[in-house]
Design an enzyme around this catalytic site. Structure first.
Site, PDB file in Angstrom:
ATOM      1  CG  HIS A 321      -2.140  -0.779   1.084  1.00  0.00           C
ATOM      2  ND1 HIS A 321      -3.300  -0.282   0.546  1.00  0.00           N
ATOM      3  CD2 HIS A 321      -2.384  -2.067   1.369  1.00  0.00           C
ATOM      4  CE1 HIS A 321      -4.212  -1.236   0.525  1.00  0.00           C
ATOM      5  NE2 HIS A 321      -3.679  -2.335   1.017  1.00  0.00           N
ATOM      6  CE  LYS A 504      -6.396  14.046  -0.336  1.00  0.00           C
ATOM      7  NZ  LYS A 504      -6.521  12.732  -0.967  1.00  0.00           N
ATOM      8  NE  ARG A 505      -4.870   9.998   9.789  1.00  0.00           N
ATOM      9  CZ  ARG A 505      -4.744   9.132  10.788  1.00  0.00           C
ATOM     10  NH1 ARG A 505      -5.683   8.211  10.988  1.00  0.00           N
ATOM     11  NH2 ARG A 505      -3.727   9.196  11.608  1.00  0.00           N
ATOM     12  CE  LYS A 510      -2.961  10.753   2.776  1.00  0.00           C
ATOM     13  NZ  LYS A 510      -3.810  10.158   1.727  1.00  0.00           N
ATOM     14  CB  THR A 612     -10.178   5.251  -2.277  1.00  0.00           C
ATOM     15  OG1 THR A 612      -9.943   5.547  -0.893  1.00  0.00           O
ATOM     16  CG2 THR A 612      -9.431   3.985  -2.660  1.00  0.00           C
ATOM     17  CE  LYS A 616     -13.869   7.063  -0.155  1.00  0.00           C
ATOM     18  NZ  LYS A 616     -13.206   7.405   1.131  1.00  0.00           N
TER      19      LYS A 616
HETATM   20  C1  LIG Z   1     -11.954   7.298   1.486  1.00  0.00           C
HETATM   21  C2  LIG Z   1     -11.498   7.684   2.829  1.00  0.00           C
HETATM   22  C3  LIG Z   1     -10.137   7.867   3.068  1.00  0.00           C
HETATM   23  C4  LIG Z   1      -9.091   7.745   1.987  1.00  0.00           C
HETATM   24  O1  LIG Z   1      -8.949   9.019   1.365  1.00  0.00           O
HETATM   25  P1  LIG Z   1      -7.699   9.353   0.437  1.00  0.00           P
HETATM   26  O2  LIG Z   1      -8.030  10.702  -0.116  1.00  0.00           O
HETATM   27  O3  LIG Z   1      -7.688   8.313  -0.627  1.00  0.00           O
HETATM   28  O4  LIG Z   1      -6.495   9.338   1.273  1.00  0.00           O
HETATM   29  C5  LIG Z   1      -9.747   8.238   4.336  1.00  0.00           C
HETATM   30  N1  LIG Z   1     -10.640   8.419   5.330  1.00  0.00           N
HETATM   31  C6  LIG Z   1     -11.957   8.262   5.123  1.00  0.00           C
HETATM   32  C7  LIG Z   1     -12.888   8.506   6.256  1.00  0.00           C
HETATM   33  C8  LIG Z   1     -12.438   7.885   3.876  1.00  0.00           C
HETATM   34  O5  LIG Z   1     -13.753   7.717   3.695  1.00  0.00           O
END
Ligand SMILES: *Cc1c(COP(=O)(O)O)cnc(C)c1O
Length: 767
Positions: A321, A504-505, A510, A612, A616
């Site tokens: 990952h 995101k985190r 990032k 991901t 979304k």
């Molecule tokens: C989808 C999701 C992530 C992953 O987000 P990235 O932008 O791909 O890092 C992290 N936290 C939550 C709550 C999510 O729903």
């Protein structure tokens, strides 16, 4: 009708005084309804070839709305609930099941949903943490963490199966692993799979001799040591914890899971040699102790090591990952010896098998050692044993082959696969955005629920009236999000602003700090009377920082200070607003993705394995403002690069300049960049005397003992990024921009986790 009756029964039993009561009544009614089918599917799954998904994290979010939706009983249940004066939405107060940090755990959750929908026998195995990812709030702009006691009001979606408990043996203690099973209801309930999470409990809970002699504390010490194992999720995303308790957690759930699999096979009269009918997918290195544990269990059955290891090579597949060095797990041999001594001889034998094989092939050991320098290297153990190794986006898999795992790729090229991540459209469109879902179904039918590619039919529905309706839906979702944010964060947003979202985190790679600096620069230019045509924009952030990650916490504080200042400035606050939402989680994400105009995906090229969140927001009709990184590249490919805003250095360029990069030159050559960066140290913003803004400034211009200045190339990309942002801003509100948004929805089909799971089943699991 059956469900409605059952709800009334449980409502009578529990009362419906609180949202938790309502949730219990509805959930138990559904559990009752699916029970027989669930049991039948568990039995059926044992017949043919099957797969298991081992993951230290499952970021499930809330089960209830998704389950009602997949069972297609939302309207029936809504009516039943309203009959005694409640509302379905009341259950939005129920806590998320948040047993994960971010993308990795959410991926596991999407995969389970997809496998059940596709009718594939895939069960999940993990840990039932008593406390999930911490709850976040801000005090004076600083992140403050609180424990997430997610089962305080009960957990009606799980069944405790004490009868199926197993014993896990450590070097210094023995504990019970007690399974809790949660049904994974596929769309249309054609298949119900299982997520089995293990809870650690004492073998013999209460030390009566100690209690009798008055040593009250000692009498419960064993209980506490056992329970500690599954008590809390490590809140670190993309960093190795390195702690003994973490190792204990990893062995705890992998040992329990392998024992469980073998016991069930034994009960069915099947051999423990399961390579021909079981695939076990290891979600990152966290479950990799499953490999030596399986070998150990086979040897305990009298199988010779060579045969046991050969069998393991047929069972396990490994997903990488991350390419971040700080996330690749390594364990001190001394710690392994203390906590799981039974595995050490097996690890040493595997190391010798590796060395023998390399000697025969005349290949040097290189960086491939599994046990060396008093360290156990988990990724090497995975690559040596697994029959399949996969990355999670095309570019990520290419980087694994060329760099991170290049020595393994040279040795076993046939083992490498790409499995670009995906998301389940049942949660991320049907549940998260019912208005857009209805819009789509009216035009192309509801086939998208199980075949997301059918969204391509939307290309025939992008006329003026379709576009107007699409815009109206986005406007309504923005209004709903604005209302929610006002109630939760106390910040009022105007839905006529552009909603520009980065969720995101919080991580340096990032680059939330790049977004923050761009906001500051835009603010400075607006104050100077520049950018006369700038369209009002609300910048929305959501992110948790690991509690010990000082710089990430500094970025949160910085953005909160920016928000405080800008939102109060009457000269610009008609065009610029900033909000950092608190306690970003799956349920918050569902509201945010439905309301996004712009999806910020701005990681330094080569650092984000896939992402991901980008999928979304795309699915819900946002344009991607992003770098050539992770799945952004495939998103732009699918929707058309002309329908997204891709900017910045590519990975080849960053690799080429890495050793000679002089951040300070960019800073000195670009007055706008310098002006923005200087707000970290010139008193514009107050870090409460912590020195954290100065440390951020130094990280960019001086570096630290462990990295060069600006290691994620914010300065290299700053100007490109500003230009791309202004292009988005200029395009927004035009018919062409609406078309870009719609094209993103129409071409999100490839990013369904149904596609990913279909590929796993076809190419890796062979089911
Ligand atoms: C989808 C999701 C992530 C992953 O987000 P990235 O932008 O791909 O890092 C992290 N936290 C939550 C709550 C999510 O729903």
């Amino acid at each position: 009708m059956e469900t409605a009756k059952a709800i009334e029964k449980y409502a009578a039993l529990y009362g419906v005084h609180t949202p938790a009561d309502l949730h219990s009544a509805v959930s138990q009614a559904v559990m009752e309804e699916i029970a027989v089918k669930w049991r039948a599917d568990q039995t059926a799954a044992e017949q043919g070839r099957r797969a298991y998904y081992l993951s230290a994290e499952f970021l499930m979010g809330r089960a209830v709305f998704n389950n009602l939706s997949n069972l297609q009983i939302v309207d029936e249940v809504r009516a039943a609930v309203e009959r005694f004066g409640g509302k379905l939405e009341d259950m939005e107060e129920v806590p998320d099941m948040a047993l994960g940090n971010g993308g990795l755990g959410r991926l596991a959750a999407c995969f389970l949903d997809s496998a059940a929908t596709l009718g594939k026998p895939l069960d999940g195995y993990g840990i039932r943490y008593q406390y999930g990812i911490f709850k976040q709030r801000f005090e004076n702009g600083f992140q403050v963490e609180a424990a997430d006691d997610w089962t305080a009001a009960g957990d009606p979606w799980s069944v405790r199966r004490y009868g199926e408990r197993v014993v896990v043996t450590f070097g210094d203690m023995r504990v019970l692993a007690v399974p809790y099973d949660t049904p994974i209801i596929g769309y249309g309930a054609k298949t119900i799979n299982t997520l089995r999470l293990w809870q650690a409990e004492p073998l013999d809970g209460f030390d009566f001799p100690a209690f009798d002699s008055g040593k009250y504390l000692k009498s419960t010490a064993g209980r506490e040591a056992a329970e500690r194992i599954s008590s809390v999720l490590y809140p670190n995303d993309n960093t190795k914890a390195g702690k003994a308790l973490r190792l204990r957690q990893e062995y705890f759930f992998t040992s329990a899971s392998l024992q469980d699999i073998l016991r069930r096979r034994k009960a069915a009269g099947k051999s423990p040699l399961m390579g021909d009918d079981v695939a076990v997918q290891l979600n990152d290195t966290h479950p990799v102790f499953a490999i030596p544990e399986y070998v150990r269990l086979l040897c305990a059955e009298g199988v010779a090591f060579e045969q046991a290891f050969a069998e393991a090579k047929k069972v396990f597949a490994y997903t990488n990952h991350t390419v971040m060095a700080e996330a690749l797990e390594k364990w001190d041999v001394a710690t392994v010896k203390k906590i799981v001594p039974a595995l050490l001889p097996i690890l040493n034998k595997i190391e010798r098998a590796l060395e023998n094989e390399l000697r025969e092939k005349n290949v040097p050991l290189g960086r491939k050692a599994i046990v060396a320098d008093k360290t156990v290297h988990m990724a090497n153990l995975a690559c040596y044993t697994a029959y399949a190794v996969n990355g999670v986006a095309k570019i990520h898999t290419e980087i694994l082959k060329a760099d991170t795992l290049s020595e393994w790729y040279a040795l076993y090229p046939e083992r490498f696969f790409n499995m670009t991540n995906g998301i389940t459209q049942r949660r991320w469109l049907a549940t998260a955005n019912p208005k857009l879902a209805a819009f789509i179904t009216e035009r192309v039918g509801d086939g998208w629920l199980t075949d997301l590619k059918t969204l391509e039919g939307l290309e025939q529905h992008m006329g003026e009236r379709d576009a107007a309706e699409f815009v109206a839906i986005k406007r309504a979702n923005k209004q709903a999000l604005a209302d929610f944010i006002e109630q939760k964060e106390g910040v009022r947003l105007d839905p006529d602003f552009i909603f520009d979202i980065q969720i995101k985190r919080l991580h340096e790679y990032k680059r939330q700090l790049l977004n923050a600096l761009a906001i500051v620069s835009t603010y400075q230019r607006l104050k100077d009377g520049e950018l006369p045509d700038f369209k009002p924009t609300a910048y929305i952030f959501g992110a948790k920082s690991a509690p010990g990650y000082f710089r990430a916490k500094a970025v949160i504080k910085y953005i909160n200070e920016i928000a405080r200042k800008l939102n109060a400035d009457p000269q610009t606050n008609d065009r610029l607003r900033v909000v950092f939402v608190s306690d970003y989680n799956v349920s918050y994400a569902e509201k945010l993705v439905a309301a996004g105009d712009v999806s910020e995906q701005i990681s330094a090229a080569g650092t984000e394995a896939s992402g991901t969140g980008n999928m979304k927001l795309m699915l819900n009709g946002a344009v991607t403002l992003g770098t050539y990184d992770g799945a952004n590249i495939e998103i732009a490919e699918a929707a058309g690069e002309e329908n997204n805003y891709i900017f910045g250095a590519r990975v080849e360029e960053l690799d080429a300049i890495r050793n000679t990069y002089e951040a300070r030159k960019f800073y000195e050559a670009d007055a706008r960049l310098k002006a923005a960066v200087d707000t970290l140290i010139d008193g514009t913003f107050d870090d409460g005397g912590t020195g954290m803004f100065r440390e951020l400034y130094d990280s960019l211009l001086k570096g630290a003992s462990w990295h060069r200045p600006d290691q994620y190339f914010l300065f290299r990309d700053f100007d490109d990024y500003m230009r791309a942002r202004l292009r988005v801003n200029a395009d927004y509100g035009t018919p062409q921009f609406v078309r870009k948004c719609m094209m993103n929805t129409a071409h999100a089909g490839r990013f369904s986790s149904d596609r990913t799971i279909g590929e796993y089943c076809r190419d890796i699991w062979k089911i």
